[in-house]
Motif scaffolding. Structure first.
Motif, short mmCIF file in Angstrom:
data_model
loop_
_atom_site.label_atom_id
_atom_site.label_comp_id
_atom_site.label_asym_id
_atom_site.label_seq_id
_atom_site.Cartn_x
_atom_site.Cartn_y
_atom_site.Cartn_z
N UNK A 227 -0.07 -18.30 12.22
CA UNK A 227 -0.85 -17.11 11.91
C UNK A 227 0.08 -16.19 11.13
N UNK A 228 -0.34 -15.76 9.94
CA UNK A 228 0.53 -14.98 9.06
C UNK A 228 -0.32 -13.97 8.28
N UNK A 229 0.33 -12.96 7.75
CA UNK A 229 -0.37 -11.97 6.93
C UNK A 229 -0.37 -12.43 5.47
N UNK A 230 -1.30 -11.96 4.65
CA UNK A 230 -1.34 -12.34 3.24
C UNK A 230 -0.08 -11.87 2.51
N UNK A 231 0.43 -12.68 1.61
CA UNK A 231 1.68 -12.36 0.93
C UNK A 231 1.61 -11.06 0.15
N UNK A 232 0.49 -10.79 -0.50
CA UNK A 232 0.43 -9.62 -1.38
C UNK A 232 0.56 -8.30 -0.62
N UNK A 233 0.37 -8.33 0.70
CA UNK A 233 0.48 -7.11 1.48
C UNK A 233 1.91 -6.80 1.91
N UNK A 234 2.77 -7.80 1.89
CA UNK A 234 4.17 -7.60 2.28
C UNK A 234 5.02 -8.75 1.80
N UNK A 235 5.20 -8.87 0.48
CA UNK A 235 5.88 -10.05 -0.07
C UNK A 235 7.30 -10.25 0.44
N UNK A 236 8.03 -9.16 0.72
CA UNK A 236 9.41 -9.31 1.18
C UNK A 236 9.50 -10.05 2.49
N UNK A 237 8.78 -9.58 3.50
CA UNK A 237 8.80 -10.20 4.83
C UNK A 237 8.15 -11.58 4.78
N UNK B 144 8.96 0.88 5.41
CA UNK B 144 8.45 -0.34 4.80
C UNK B 144 9.49 -1.45 4.82
N UNK B 145 9.11 -2.60 4.27
CA UNK B 145 10.00 -3.76 4.17
C UNK B 145 10.33 -4.00 2.70
N UNK B 146 11.59 -3.82 2.31
CA UNK B 146 11.98 -4.10 0.92
C UNK B 146 11.76 -5.57 0.59
N UNK B 147 11.71 -5.87 -0.73
CA UNK B 147 11.96 -4.97 -1.86
C UNK B 147 10.69 -4.28 -2.34
N UNK C 252 0.83 -1.20 0.00
CA UNK C 252 0.00 0.00 0.00
C UNK C 252 0.87 1.26 0.00
N UNK C 253 1.99 1.19 0.70
CA UNK C 253 2.88 2.35 0.73
C UNK C 253 3.48 2.62 -0.65
N UNK C 254 3.86 1.56 -1.35
CA UNK C 254 4.43 1.73 -2.68
C UNK C 254 3.42 2.44 -3.60
N UNK C 255 2.18 2.02 -3.52
CA UNK C 255 1.14 2.64 -4.33
C UNK C 255 0.90 4.08 -3.91
N UNK C 256 0.91 4.33 -2.60
CA UNK C 256 0.68 5.68 -2.09
C UNK C 256 1.82 6.62 -2.47
N UNK C 257 3.04 6.12 -2.50
CA UNK C 257 4.18 6.93 -2.94
C UNK C 257 4.07 7.26 -4.43
N UNK C 258 3.66 6.29 -5.20
CA UNK C 258 3.49 6.51 -6.64
C UNK C 258 2.43 7.56 -6.93
N UNK C 259 1.38 7.57 -6.12
CA UNK C 259 0.26 8.51 -6.32
C UNK C 259 0.44 9.81 -5.54
N UNK C 260 1.59 9.96 -4.87
CA UNK C 260 1.90 11.16 -4.08
C UNK C 260 0.89 11.37 -2.94
N UNK C 261 0.35 10.27 -2.44
CA UNK C 261 -0.54 10.37 -1.29
C UNK C 261 0.25 10.41 0.01
N UNK C 262 1.46 9.90 -0.01
CA UNK C 262 2.40 10.06 1.10
C UNK C 262 3.74 10.51 0.50
#
Length: 298
Positions: A193-203, A147-150, A132-142
């Protein structure tokens, strides 16, 4: 009409004497008289009447114009000050994205230092996954994200600020809580218990790869977006979780954190920003982050 005409007028109006006003302005008296005549001609009114050759008195129109001029010059001074402060990154707005991992360690300390140095900058904080951060940076919303690379977009600048090991979060009733350290192999038959991959693929990939190196794939029985939710599900005995070590600062009843035996993957936290969107406020924020990381390293 120029600002110098207004400043010349104020000097004469306050001194009520052309010679003294000229000395105050560090100019010759004849050019000053000429500038005042030009100002009167532009306004179409007399601002002064002469008592002597050099001494003057304000007309009624001049008194009105003096008060208006004071307001104009004050506004110009304020505008100049505000503009200079903005150029130094001292005022403005900064939108910051962050993952839940940094809330329990570096983010509060960085924000505290930044607020102390730049109290007049309005911070807009948004808890977002890395994707979500990557998208927000691209759209200049933040303007900047923790974040966690890559990241996929090579237009985004990444700078690593922290690397930490993984620990395991266990329900307090779990048999392994009696162990000093936990072998990753001993978790082979556990529910995760884990988070969905698409939300943070690096971690996500780091955690799964770590398990696969121990010859098993984690059996994920429950997914949750936020790490505090994951810890809540661990406390509910829904499973175990591998989490960054800083999450141990999140104390939750019913959960015990244990270090893992041997080397673990290092969870990387980085700051990310758009190369085409570096404002003075962002520039100063990045300097605060880098200074904090340097001091922390010592």
């Amino acid at each position: 009409m120029e600002l110098r005409h207004l400043r010349y007028f104020v000097a004469v109006a306050e001194e009520l004497h052309f010679n003294r006003a000229a000395e105050r302005l560090h100019i010759a008296q004849p050019p000053l008289s000429q500038q005042i005549k030009q100002l009167e001609a532009e306004l179409g009114v007399e601002l002064f009447y002469r008592r002597t050759k050099r001494q003057v008195q304000l007309t009624e129109a001049g008194q009105v114009f003096l008060q208006a001029t004071y307001r104009i010059l004050a506004q110009v001074e304020q505008a100049t000050s505000d503009t200079q402060r903005a150029g130094r990154g001292e005022v403005g707005t900064l939108a910051v994205g962050f993952t839940s991992t940094v809330v329990y360690d570096i983010l509060p300390a960085i924000l505290s230092q930044y607020r102390e140095q730049f109290p007049n900058v309005h911070l807009v904080l948004q808890e977002l996954t890395t994707t979500q951060q990557e998208e927000a940076l691209q759209n200049h919303q933040i303007e900047v994200g923790f974040c966690h690379p890559p990241l996929k977009d090579n237009r985004l600048k990444l700078e690593s600020i922290l690397q930490e090991s993984l620990v395991v979060a266990l329900p307090e009733t779990h048999p392994l809580v009696q162990e000093t350290t936990i072998s990753i192999c001993s978790l082979a038959n556990e529910s995760f218990v884990l988070f969905p991959r698409h939300l943070g693929p690096g971690l996500y990939d780091q955690i799964v790869s770590f398990c696969q190196q121990a010859n098993f794939s984690p059996k994920v029985v429950q997914e949750a977006v936020q790490l505090q939710t994951i810890i809540g599900l661990v406390s509910a005995n829904m499973g175990v979780a591998l989490v960054p070590a800083s999450l141990q600062n999140l104390q939750r009843a019913g959960v015990v954190y244990k270090p893992l035996a041997g080397a673990t993957p290092h969870v990387e936290v980085a700051i990310a920003w758009h190369l085409d969107n570096i404002t003075p406020v962002l520039r100063e924020f990045l300097l605060v982050v880098k200074r904090y990381i340097k001091e922390r390293g010592h």
